[in-house]
Design an enzyme around this catalytic site. Structure first.
Site, PDB file in Angstrom:
ATOM      1  N   ARG A  39       0.864  -1.174  -0.052  1.00 34.37           N
ATOM      2  CA  ARG A  39       0.069  -0.141   0.185  1.00 34.37           C
ATOM      3  C   ARG A  39       1.002   1.162  -0.076  1.00 34.37           C
ATOM      4  NH1 ARG A  39      -3.504  -2.670  -1.673  1.00 34.37           N
ATOM      5  NH2 ARG A  39      -5.515  -3.185  -0.748  1.00 34.37           N
ATOM      6  N   HIS A  80      -1.564   1.116  -9.683  1.00 33.81           N
ATOM      7  CA  HIS A  80      -2.258   0.012  -8.972  1.00 33.81           C
ATOM      8  C   HIS A  80      -2.935  -1.091  -9.659  1.00 33.81           C
ATOM      9  CE1 HIS A  80      -4.375  -0.771  -4.454  1.00 33.81           C
ATOM     10  NE2 HIS A  80      -3.899  -1.603  -5.169  1.00 33.81           N
TER      11      HIS A  80
END
Ligand code: NDP
Ligand code: OXD
Length: 307
Positions: free
Chosen positions: A222, A270
């Site tokens: 993350r 992502h």
């Protein structure tokens, strides 16, 4: 018992179609077609809007559409005792391992350099001698599959986990000292940790100071694992010498962000591994059925530890 789907628009149609193909009798709802909110007992979530969970008093469980649950756990309206599950299926793990193999091998085999040589008609025969040593921060579902793939290619693989447990044949480390040791040992350090209170900001100047000069950092965990100013500083000292980033504290990454044009950073938006609608539908349905039978959802999260 109604089943609420809260996922990005680009996935919603396909996911709904897959769920209904598996069980045409499902009472599926979306935030736009919520019906009576009291009837919703299960929700499949990805970046749910604030305020939604507070409107669902009948929820028995929720599940993340992906492996990470940080966006669910940080929602202040998540009821304290509500079971939270996650969908970390074999396809998701295999896609992640494929991405990691691709970016690592691309560098190791110098594929971009050969593309340049070809343009200039240069016959520059060269082969690397030994594969780089891989360090996996996090050896769970994603890290475990990545370890398997790198081991199959005969790369030395090390891992770091909370318990010190890891896949067979992987030299494991744990705790703070172990973090410095693994960082010092490997050529490619890959973050595959969940985002928790303990792991937020873990990719910082202290960790970078242990890394080998010229090593590569890969962050597919993350964005908030990474202290961004520390990375920029560390890259200028070539420790690490390069960063491959798939996740960012702010997504989409703002256009003025220095990462976009940094010569030592390679970025993807992502998408190192995205849950496929087919796998998500199969696992979500299994999870829903478990909850209907009074069992915990698939991939039950230990809320006190955050993953
Ligand atoms: P798992 O829960 O299966 O594994 C988590 C691993 O992290 C375990 O090895 C665990 O140790 C370790 N860990 C957790 N906390 C700590 C800590 N404080 N110190 C050391 N080790 C720790 O998760 P997954 O492998 O399924 O997924 C990991 C993360 O990858 C997700 O949470 C998500 O953020 C990210 N991800 C990103 C994707 C993308 O597209 N970029 C796609 C999929 C996942 P132990 O084994 O001892 O419990
Ligand atoms: C996940 C992700 O956590 O795609 O599954 O980031």
């Amino acid at each position: 018992m109604a089943f609420l789907i809260v996922v990005p628009d680009r996935l919603a149609g396909e996911l709904t179609a897959n769920l209904l193909a598996l069980d045409p009798g499902l009472d599926l709802r979306t935030p736009k077609q919520l019906g009576n909110p009291d009837e919703i007992e299960f929700a499949l979530l990805w970046n749910q809007p604030r305020g939604l969970l507070a409107r669902l008093p009948g929820l028995k469980a929720v599940t993340s559409m992906g492996a990470g649950v940080d966006a669910i756990l940080k929602d202040p309206e998540l009821p304290a005792e509500l079971p939270v599950g996650r969908l970390a299926g074999p396809r998701l793990a295999a896609n992640m391992a494929a991405y990691l193999a691709a970016v690592v091998i691309n560098d190791w085999k110098k594929i971009p350099e050969f593309a340049e040589y070809q343009k200039k008609k240069i016959w520059n025969q060269w082969a690397p001698e030994a594969p780089p040593t891989i360090g996996l921060l996090g050896t769970g579902t994603m890290g475990g599959k990545a370890a398997e793939v790198f081991q199959a290619l005969d790369f030395p693989v090390c891992g770091w986990s909370r318990s010190g447990r890891g896949p067979k044949g992987v030299k494991m480390y744990s705790n703070t000292d172990g973090l410095g040791e693994i960082a010092a040992r490997v050529d490619i350090l890959i973050c595959l940790l969940p985002l928790t209170g303990d792991t937020r900001g873990i990719l910082d100047s202290r960790l970078f100071s242990h890394m080998k000069v010229g090593a590569t950092l890969v962050n597919v965990g993350r964005g908030e694992h990474l202290a961004e100013p520390d990375l920029l500083e560390a890259l200028s000292r070539r420790r690490p010498g390069r960063a491959i980033l798939d996740v960012f504290a702010t997504e989409p990454l703002p256009s003025q962000h220095p990462f976009w044009s940094h010569p030592q950073i390679f970025m993807t938006p992502h998408c190192s591994s995205i849950t496929l609608p087919r796998e998500a539908a199969e696992l979500a349905l299994e999870s829903y059925r478990r909850v209907q039978q009074g069992e915990p959802p698939l991939g039950l999260v230990q809320r006190d530890r955050g993953y």
